[in-house]
Enzyme design. Structure first.
Site, PDB file in Angstrom:
ATOM      1  N   GLY A  55     -60.554 -13.670  16.534  1.00 23.46           N
ATOM      2  CA  GLY A  55     -59.391 -13.679  15.631  1.00 23.46           C
ATOM      3  C   GLY A  55     -59.768 -14.045  14.214  1.00 23.46           C
ATOM      4  O   GLY A  55     -58.937 -14.521  13.438  1.00 23.46           O
ATOM      5  N   ALA A  56     -61.043 -13.805  13.866  1.00 22.87           N
ATOM      6  CA  ALA A  56     -61.558 -14.270  12.565  1.00 22.87           C
ATOM      7  C   ALA A  56     -60.950 -13.508  11.389  1.00 22.87           C
ATOM      8  O   ALA A  56     -61.007 -13.978  10.254  1.00 22.87           O
ATOM      9  CB  ALA A  56     -63.085 -14.133  12.544  1.00 22.87           C
ATOM     10  N   ARG A 109     -61.148  -6.973  14.821  1.00 24.17           N
ATOM     11  CA  ARG A 109     -61.145  -5.517  14.990  1.00 24.17           C
ATOM     12  C   ARG A 109     -61.244  -4.795  13.663  1.00 24.17           C
ATOM     13  O   ARG A 109     -61.763  -3.699  13.580  1.00 24.17           O
ATOM     14  CB  ARG A 109     -59.852  -5.079  15.695  1.00 24.17           C
ATOM     15  N   ASP A 140     -62.712  -5.027  20.022  1.00 22.84           N
ATOM     16  CA  ASP A 140     -61.366  -5.208  20.561  1.00 22.84           C
ATOM     17  C   ASP A 140     -61.541  -5.931  21.886  1.00 22.84           C
ATOM     18  O   ASP A 140     -61.954  -5.328  22.889  1.00 22.84           O
ATOM     19  CB  ASP A 140     -60.713  -3.831  20.765  1.00 22.84           C
ATOM     20  N   SER A 188     -50.343 -22.710  21.150  1.00 21.74           N
ATOM     21  CA  SER A 188     -49.164 -22.722  20.279  1.00 21.74           C
ATOM     22  C   SER A 188     -48.225 -23.800  20.785  1.00 21.74           C
ATOM     23  O   SER A 188     -48.260 -24.146  21.982  1.00 21.74           O
ATOM     24  CB  SER A 188     -48.473 -21.358  20.346  1.00 21.74           C
ATOM     25  N   TYR A 228     -44.419 -14.152  24.765  1.00 17.31           N
ATOM     26  CA  TYR A 228     -45.408 -14.922  23.996  1.00 17.31           C
ATOM     27  C   TYR A 228     -45.536 -16.333  24.592  1.00 17.31           C
ATOM     28  O   TYR A 228     -46.654 -16.839  24.781  1.00 17.31           O
ATOM     29  CB  TYR A 228     -44.980 -14.979  22.523  1.00 17.31           C
ATOM     30  N   LYS A 235     -48.815 -18.245  26.157  1.00 18.09           N
ATOM     31  CA  LYS A 235     -49.350 -19.500  25.599  1.00 18.09           C
ATOM     32  C   LYS A 235     -49.262 -20.659  26.614  1.00 18.09           C
ATOM     33  O   LYS A 235     -50.102 -21.547  26.611  1.00 18.09           O
ATOM     34  CB  LYS A 235     -48.633 -19.842  24.284  1.00 18.09           C
TER      35      LYS A 235
HETATM   36  N1  LIG Z   1     -49.012 -17.816  12.974  1.00 16.05           N
HETATM   37  C1  LIG Z   1     -48.331 -18.632  13.772  1.00 16.05           C
HETATM   38  O1  LIG Z   1     -47.115 -18.916  13.554  1.00 16.05           O
HETATM   39  C2  LIG Z   1     -49.003 -19.266  14.960  1.00 16.05           C
HETATM   40  C3  LIG Z   1     -48.422 -20.417  15.520  1.00 16.05           C
HETATM   41  C4  LIG Z   1     -49.020 -20.984  16.628  1.00 16.05           C
HETATM   42  C5  LIG Z   1     -50.157 -20.421  17.174  1.00 16.05           C
HETATM   43  N2  LIG Z   1     -50.693 -19.305  16.599  1.00 16.05           N
HETATM   44  C6  LIG Z   1     -51.882 -18.712  17.250  1.00 16.05           C
HETATM   45  O2  LIG Z   1     -52.957 -18.730  16.348  1.00 16.05           O
HETATM   46  C7  LIG Z   1     -53.835 -17.627  16.631  1.00 16.05           C
HETATM   47  C8  LIG Z   1     -54.116 -16.856  15.350  1.00 16.05           C
HETATM   48  O3  LIG Z   1     -52.889 -16.341  14.877  1.00 16.05           O
HETATM   49  P1  LIG Z   1     -52.663 -15.850  13.373  1.00 16.05           P
HETATM   50  O4  LIG Z   1     -51.396 -16.449  12.927  1.00 16.05           O
HETATM   51  O5  LIG Z   1     -53.885 -16.045  12.568  1.00 16.05           O
HETATM   52  O6  LIG Z   1     -52.409 -14.307  13.654  1.00 16.05           O
HETATM   53  P2  LIG Z   1     -52.876 -13.009  12.827  1.00 16.05           P
HETATM   54  O7  LIG Z   1     -52.940 -13.305  11.387  1.00 16.05           O
HETATM   55  O8  LIG Z   1     -51.974 -11.912  13.300  1.00 16.05           O
HETATM   56  O9  LIG Z   1     -54.355 -12.760  13.374  1.00 16.05           O
HETATM   57  C9  LIG Z   1     -54.574 -12.401  14.711  1.00 16.05           C
HETATM   58  C10 LIG Z   1     -56.061 -12.229  14.919  1.00 16.05           C
HETATM   59  O10 LIG Z   1     -56.276 -11.866  16.276  1.00 16.05           O
HETATM   60  C11 LIG Z   1     -57.117 -10.701  16.292  1.00 16.05           C
HETATM   61  N3  LIG Z   1     -56.827  -9.867  17.450  1.00 16.05           N
HETATM   62  C12 LIG Z   1     -55.646  -9.506  17.969  1.00 16.05           C
HETATM   63  N4  LIG Z   1     -55.805  -8.700  19.015  1.00 16.05           N
HETATM   64  C13 LIG Z   1     -57.146  -8.542  19.169  1.00 16.05           C
HETATM   65  C14 LIG Z   1     -57.939  -7.820  20.073  1.00 16.05           C
HETATM   66  N5  LIG Z   1     -57.401  -7.064  21.046  1.00 16.05           N
HETATM   67  N6  LIG Z   1     -59.277  -7.873  19.922  1.00 16.05           N
HETATM   68  C15 LIG Z   1     -59.850  -8.615  18.947  1.00 16.05           C
HETATM   69  N7  LIG Z   1     -59.144  -9.325  18.066  1.00 16.05           N
HETATM   70  C16 LIG Z   1     -57.802  -9.287  18.170  1.00 16.05           C
HETATM   71  C17 LIG Z   1     -56.761  -9.968  15.019  1.00 16.05           C
HETATM   72  O11 LIG Z   1     -57.797  -9.054  14.708  1.00 16.05           O
HETATM   73  P3  LIG Z   1     -57.568  -7.777  13.720  1.00 16.05           P
HETATM   74  O12 LIG Z   1     -56.661  -8.236  12.606  1.00 16.05           O
HETATM   75  O13 LIG Z   1     -58.931  -7.485  13.246  1.00 16.05           O
HETATM   76  O14 LIG Z   1     -56.937  -6.724  14.537  1.00 16.05           O
HETATM   77  C18 LIG Z   1     -56.669 -11.133  14.051  1.00 16.05           C
HETATM   78  O15 LIG Z   1     -57.968 -11.525  13.691  1.00 16.05           O
HETATM   79  C19 LIG Z   1     -53.136 -16.793  17.710  1.00 16.05           C
HETATM   80  O16 LIG Z   1     -53.690 -17.092  18.956  1.00 16.05           O
HETATM   81  C20 LIG Z   1     -51.699 -17.253  17.630  1.00 16.05           C
HETATM   82  O17 LIG Z   1     -51.024 -17.103  18.860  1.00 16.05           O
HETATM   83  C21 LIG Z   1     -50.162 -18.726  15.507  1.00 16.05           C
END
Ligand SMILES: NC(=O)c1ccc[n+]([C@@H]2O[C@H](COP(=O)([O-])OP(=O)(O)OC[C@H]3O[C@@H](n4cnc5c(N)ncnc54)[C@H](OP(=O)(O)O)[C@@H]3O)[C@@H](O)[C@H]2O)c1
Length: 280
Positions: free
Chosen positions: A12-13, A37, A62, A140, A153, A157
């Protein structure tokens, strides 16, 4: 643990939280292996963080496909040293009433958040440093509190929280540590306009990804890592929910009309392209 020179595999970098975590850990002098990805985002991040200076690199994969997992496995085999830390941060979200959630979108959330995370962790285990390996799972606050409009979701989680707890206990007689970090709502593209508007309407606090990244660094720097829920009052709600869930039922019933309004207005939004496990 001093993070300087440690080899850290981060999924998720290319996301909002993942990029902030990568920057934070790069500042610590860690050797980063960044998975995502989006090729352009990976290239830009690699350039910005000068990954090659510390023998770091990016992997376009992916992880919700067998091919993607194989790419990661091949990279792990090729490493001369074990990895010190695995951070499972990749994830997707799905907002909407269950009856409006498309089956393919539901499968995508479970495949990505649960199945891919578990398979990748299993695959990384033999490559973790046996003397000081660490696994951090980004869950989360919705992994401890079921929230209307996010049933799928939340299911994913909750599963990750259980996985982290069981794995921590399974590895308790080894030197590999496992922890679960639960951010609350964070300002990233994971949340579409409907969720952003919903959070505003409900008065939910939203953190910046840099805040989460700082918490990740603090946690990983500890001698013994431990589970952590971010944010107040979310921490309190999680505690109340585990002891007196009916109180939270009542509080959320009062919010249900607002949640329904936003959920039905924006049904079937999924924040990511759909992937299913398969040969490609
Ligand atoms: N934002 C929030 O409100 C929040 C709150 C609590 C927890 N979280 C958790 O924090 C984590 C990061 O979330 P974020 O907010 O940073 O979300 P984000 O900005 O949407 O980023 C999601 C990341 O996951 C990667 N990803 C998704 N599907 C993938 C797959 N099939 N293979 C490889 N990589 C994949 C994406 O890669 P690409 O972009 O390259 O496709 C992106 O790097 C998640 O686990 C989320 O559930 C987020």
């Amino acid at each position: 643990m001093n993070l300087k020179g440690k080899t850290i595999l981060l999924t998720g970098a290319t996301g909002g939280i993942g990029e902030a975590v990568a920057r934070q850990l790069a500042d610590c002098g860690a050797r980063l292996i960044l998975i995502g990805r989006n090729e352009t985002s990976l290239k830009n991040l690699s350039r910005e963080l000068q990954l090659n200076k510390h023998n770091g690199f990016t992997l376009q994969a992916d992880i919700a496909t067998h091919t993607g997992l194989e790419t990661v496995r091949a990279a792990l085999i090729a490493l001369p040293n074990p990895i010190d830390i695995l951070i499972n941060c990749a994830g997707v979200s799905l907002f909407g009433l269950l009856e409006d959630n498309e089956p393919a979108a539901i499968e995508n959330v479970i495949n990505t958040n649960v199945t891919a995370t578990i398979l990748l962790t299993r695959q990384a285990l033999p490559f973790l440093n046996k003397d000081q390996g660490r696994i951090l799972i980004i869950g989360s606050s919705f992994g401890g509190l079921g929230f209307p409009g996010f049933s799928v979701y939340c299911a994913s989680k909750f599963a990750l929280r259980g996985f982290a707890e069981a794995l921590r206990r399974e590895l308790a007689d080894s030197k590999i540590q496992v922890a679960h970090l639960a951010p609350r709502a964070t300002n990233t593209h994971l949340n579409n306009d409907a969720v952003v508007e919903l959070n505003e309407a409900l008065g939910n606090k939203v953190d910046e990804p840099e805040y989460v990244a700082a918490a990740v660094e603090d946690l990983l720097s500890m001698k013994n890592i431990r589970d952590l829920n971010l944010g107040w009052p979310e921490r309190l709600f999680l505690r109340i929910n585990s002891i007196f869930p009916r109180l939270i039922d009542k509080a959320l019933l009062g919010k249900l009309p607002v949640i329904r309004r936003f959920a039905s207005k924006h049904s079937n939004y999924v924040n990511s392209k759909l992937t299913t496990f398969g040969p490609t």
